[in-house]
Scaffold this active site. Structure first.
Site, PDB file in Angstrom:
ATOM      1  N   GLY A 203     -11.598   7.606   8.105  1.00 34.47           N
ATOM      2  CA  GLY A 203     -12.606   7.965   7.489  1.00 34.47           C
ATOM      3  C   GLY A 203     -14.080   7.719   7.086  1.00 34.47           C
TER       4      GLY A 203
ATOM      5  CG  ASN B 122      -1.754   1.049   1.696  1.00 34.75           C
ATOM      6  OD1 ASN B 122      -1.531   2.310   0.539  1.00 34.75           O
ATOM      7  ND2 ASN B 122      -3.067   1.394   2.003  1.00 34.75           N
TER       8      ASN B 122
ATOM      9  NE  ARG C 271     -10.970  13.036   3.196  1.00 31.74           N
ATOM     10  CZ  ARG C 271     -11.225  10.960   2.982  1.00 31.74           C
ATOM     11  NH1 ARG C 271     -12.075  10.636   4.110  1.00 31.74           N
ATOM     12  NH2 ARG C 271     -10.189  10.421   3.028  1.00 31.74           N
TER      13      ARG C 271
ATOM     14  CG  ASP D  62      -7.950   9.855  18.048  1.00 30.72           C
ATOM     15  OD1 ASP D  62      -6.844   9.286  17.586  1.00 30.72           O
ATOM     16  OD2 ASP D  62      -8.287   9.369  18.696  1.00 30.72           O
TER      17      ASP D  62
ATOM     18  N   GLY E 209     -11.586   1.670  13.097  1.00 34.04           N
ATOM     19  CA  GLY E 209     -11.207   2.008  14.180  1.00 34.04           C
ATOM     20  C   GLY E 209     -11.827   2.584  15.239  1.00 34.04           C
TER      21      GLY E 209
ATOM     22  CG  HIS F  13     -13.538   3.071   2.831  1.00 32.54           C
ATOM     23  ND1 HIS F  13     -14.606   3.823   3.619  1.00 32.54           N
ATOM     24  CD2 HIS F  13     -12.386   3.424   3.818  1.00 32.54           C
ATOM     25  CE1 HIS F  13     -13.477   5.193   4.547  1.00 32.54           C
ATOM     26  NE2 HIS F  13     -12.812   4.975   4.236  1.00 32.54           N
TER      27      HIS F  13
ATOM     28  CE  LYS G 206       0.223   2.349   6.734  1.00 27.95           C
ATOM     29  NZ  LYS G 206      -0.945   3.486   5.894  1.00 27.95           N
TER      30      LYS G 206
ATOM     31  CG  LEU H 141     -18.892   3.992  11.511  1.00 33.34           C
ATOM     32  CD1 LEU H 141     -19.590   4.166  12.911  1.00 33.34           C
ATOM     33  CD2 LEU H 141     -19.153   5.203  10.730  1.00 33.34           C
TER      34      LEU H 141
ATOM     35  CD  GLU I 212      -9.496  -1.134   4.385  1.00 33.49           C
ATOM     36  OE1 GLU I 212      -9.050  -1.546   5.307  1.00 33.49           O
ATOM     37  OE2 GLU I 212      -9.475  -0.667   3.125  1.00 33.49           O
TER      38      GLU I 212
ATOM     39  NE  ARG J 136      -6.328   1.597  -0.114  1.00 31.36           N
ATOM     40  CZ  ARG J 136      -6.470   2.870   0.192  1.00 31.36           C
ATOM     41  NH1 ARG J 136      -5.379   3.617   0.691  1.00 31.36           N
ATOM     42  NH2 ARG J 136      -7.762   3.555  -0.111  1.00 31.36           N
TER      43      ARG J 136
HETATM   44  P1  ADP Z   1      -8.104   5.465   9.428  1.00 31.01           P
HETATM   45  O1  ADP Z   1      -9.394   5.380   8.770  1.00 31.01           O
HETATM   46  O2  ADP Z   1      -6.967   5.966   9.179  1.00 31.01           O
HETATM   47  O3  ADP Z   1      -8.151   3.480   8.814  1.00 31.01           O
HETATM   48  P2  ADP Z   1      -9.054   3.902  11.744  1.00 31.01           P
HETATM   49  O4  ADP Z   1     -10.172   2.654  10.871  1.00 31.01           O
HETATM   50  O5  ADP Z   1      -7.318   3.214  12.030  1.00 31.01           O
HETATM   51  O6  ADP Z   1      -8.791   4.666  10.850  1.00 31.01           O
HETATM   52  O7  ADP Z   1     -10.106   4.407  13.347  1.00 31.01           O
HETATM   53  C1  ADP Z   1      -8.828   5.983  13.828  1.00 31.01           C
HETATM   54  C2  ADP Z   1     -10.117   6.303  14.107  1.00 31.01           C
HETATM   55  O8  ADP Z   1     -11.004   5.124  15.132  1.00 31.01           O
HETATM   56  C3  ADP Z   1      -9.881   7.640  15.676  1.00 31.01           C
HETATM   57  O9  ADP Z   1     -10.528   8.381  15.572  1.00 31.01           O
HETATM   58  C4  ADP Z   1      -9.565   6.677  16.260  1.00 31.01           C
HETATM   59  O10 ADP Z   1     -10.018   7.900  17.673  1.00 31.01           O
HETATM   60  C5  ADP Z   1     -10.664   6.232  16.711  1.00 31.01           C
HETATM   61  N1  ADP Z   1     -10.629   4.619  17.315  1.00 31.01           N
HETATM   62  C6  ADP Z   1      -9.597   3.941  17.585  1.00 31.01           C
HETATM   63  N2  ADP Z   1      -9.318   3.227  18.987  1.00 31.01           N
HETATM   64  C7  ADP Z   1     -10.786   3.780  19.648  1.00 31.01           C
HETATM   65  C8  ADP Z   1     -10.986   3.669  20.980  1.00 31.01           C
HETATM   66  N3  ADP Z   1     -10.879   2.515  21.834  1.00 31.01           N
HETATM   67  N4  ADP Z   1     -12.615   4.801  21.386  1.00 31.01           N
HETATM   68  C9  ADP Z   1     -13.108   5.340  20.568  1.00 31.01           C
HETATM   69  N5  ADP Z   1     -12.232   5.641  19.345  1.00 31.01           N
HETATM   70  C10 ADP Z   1     -11.451   5.499  18.489  1.00 31.01           C
END
Ligand code: ADP
Length: 396
Positions: free
Chosen positions: A209, A7, A238, A280, A328, A179, A14, A206, A383, A90
């Protein structure tokens, strides 16, 4: 069969080396700061990580280093690069033509280059990564896996925007969806869990992104991201969907250029823009728990918009059999899952609050209430596995 998944971003590359068909990850890592200086982090399950500074002027030097690491006497996991039978790349965008995972020959590469205008951020680095890998591994199949291809069978009325049709013909302005590899993976897992394919599923990816996809009988019928990943629910930075005149109003009143407005909507909006705290979700949840009202508002807006899209997809599909949370936020934020599923019993969506609050992180969980008409699952996305899976099938 060893499959390497790559990726490539503008300054990073990565990688994960899979042993297929088992799907075991033998090693994975990331080359960062490509074009600046260079750092590699190389990990093998159950063993200590290797981290080193190096010089990565371009993607080719980075991939050469990766191959050196994979075959290293101490840190390596294979004896020779000849063991690698395919490389999966990817790609965020496959345009209208690359409608499924494809072996990338000269013709496909040319097409990918012709559509970088649709995908200016991810397209060029992904192509550089591909070129570099082809150069150093000329004898294996290089397979492109596209985030957009899961949506290639959507009906025209789901992807054509109600703007002058000539603009679609001229510039290919339409809903593409993103996605897709993640949605496909978790939708397939949900079908496996339910033991059937003829089901209607809403997958909520969720993360930083975010996107939501409706799948019927294994095929995506609608998705919240559109011409770009900017559409749909609010994300880390966004905005998600807006009244289309909001950007032009901001441009005129704030005297911003098109690029500045795009940046504002891409990098300074969403959860960050509303809360003023962070992009975040964890920081926003902490701030909201401490009483920060704008952080509380940001969460309410996110929940409100996710609910709205779920409801619209139930209407579109004439029902739903399963709702899936992933990425996440979807995998980890129990309160948010609970808030989204609250007051949706009319649609048959009801979760068991206790199971939702105690299900172990990183594992598949069925969080549905025992008598709920609709199943609700938490399914960790993967993925990279999906890319390795497609690559093994095409490299065989
Ligand atoms: P990306 O789109 O960069 O791959 P991720 O799928 O890793 O993102 O998601 C990142 C989001 O997930 C961030 O907003 C982070 O705060 C949230 N997140 C990760 N762990 C937790 C948690 N334990 N509680 C709440 N939100 C979380």
């Amino acid at each position: 069969m060893k499959i390497l998944v790559v990726n490539a971003g503008s300054s990073s590359l990565k990688y994960q080396l899979f042993d297929m068909p088992q799907g075991t990850v033998l090693a994975k890592g990331n080359c960062e700061r490509i074009g600046i200086d260079g750092i590699i982090t190389h990990k093998r399950p159950g063993q200590s990580d290797f981290k080193a500074e190096s010089s990565f002027p371009d993607h080719q030097t980075a991939i050469l280093y990766v191959l050196k690491m994979l075959t290293d006497k101490t840190y390596g996991v294979i004896d020779s690069v000849d063991e690698i039978l395919g490389v999966g790349h990817r790609f965020a965008h496959g345009g209208e033509k690359l409608r499924q995972s494809t072996v990338l020959g000269d013709e496909e590469l040319e097409y990918l280059e012709s559509i970088v205008g649709l995908n200016p951020l991810h397209g060029p680095p992904a192509i550089s990564g591909l070129r570099a890998c082809k150069e150093v591994l000329p004898n294996v199949k290089h397979v492109g896996v596209f985030d957009t291809s899961y949506y290639s069978e959507m009906e025209d009325y789901a992807y054509i925007y109600p703007i002058p049709y000539e603009l679609y013909e001229k510039y290919k302005i339409r809903r593409y969806g993103f996605h897709g590899t993640s949605h496909r993976y978790v939708a397939n897992k949900a079908m496996e869990l339910m033991g059937k394919k003829d089901v209607k599923i809403i997958t909520c990816h969720l993360g930083n992104g975010s996107s939501i996809t409706a799948t019927v009988n294994g095929k995506a019928v609608d998705t919240s991201m559109g011409f770009t990943p900017q559409d749909g629910v609010p994300m880390g930075t966004r905005s998600g969907a807006l009244d289309p005149t909001v950007p032009t109003f901001i441009m005129k009143t704030e005297k911003l250029t098109a690029e500045e407005t795009e940046k504002l909507l891409n990098n300074k909006s969403g959860l960050l823009g509303v809360s003023g705290v962070s992009s975040d979700c964890r920081d926003i949840v902490d701030a909201a728990n401490e009483g920060n009202q704008r952080a509380q508002l940001a969460i309410k807006i996110l929940v409100h918009n996710v609910k709205k899209i779920i409801g619209s997809y139930v209407a579109e599909m004439n029902g739903v059999d399963a709702v899936v949370f992933t990425a996440g936020i979807g995998e980890n934020d129990r309160e948010l899952r609970e808030a989204i599923c609250k007051d949706m019993s009319y649609l048959g969506i009801e979760i068991d609050e206790k199971i939702n609050a105690t299900c172990p992180r990183g594992e598949i969980a069925d969080i549905s209430a025992s008598d709920a008409k609709v199943k609700t699952f938490v399914i960790p996305t993967n993925e990279e596995y999906m890319i390795a899976y497609d690559t093994q099938n095409l490299a065989k």
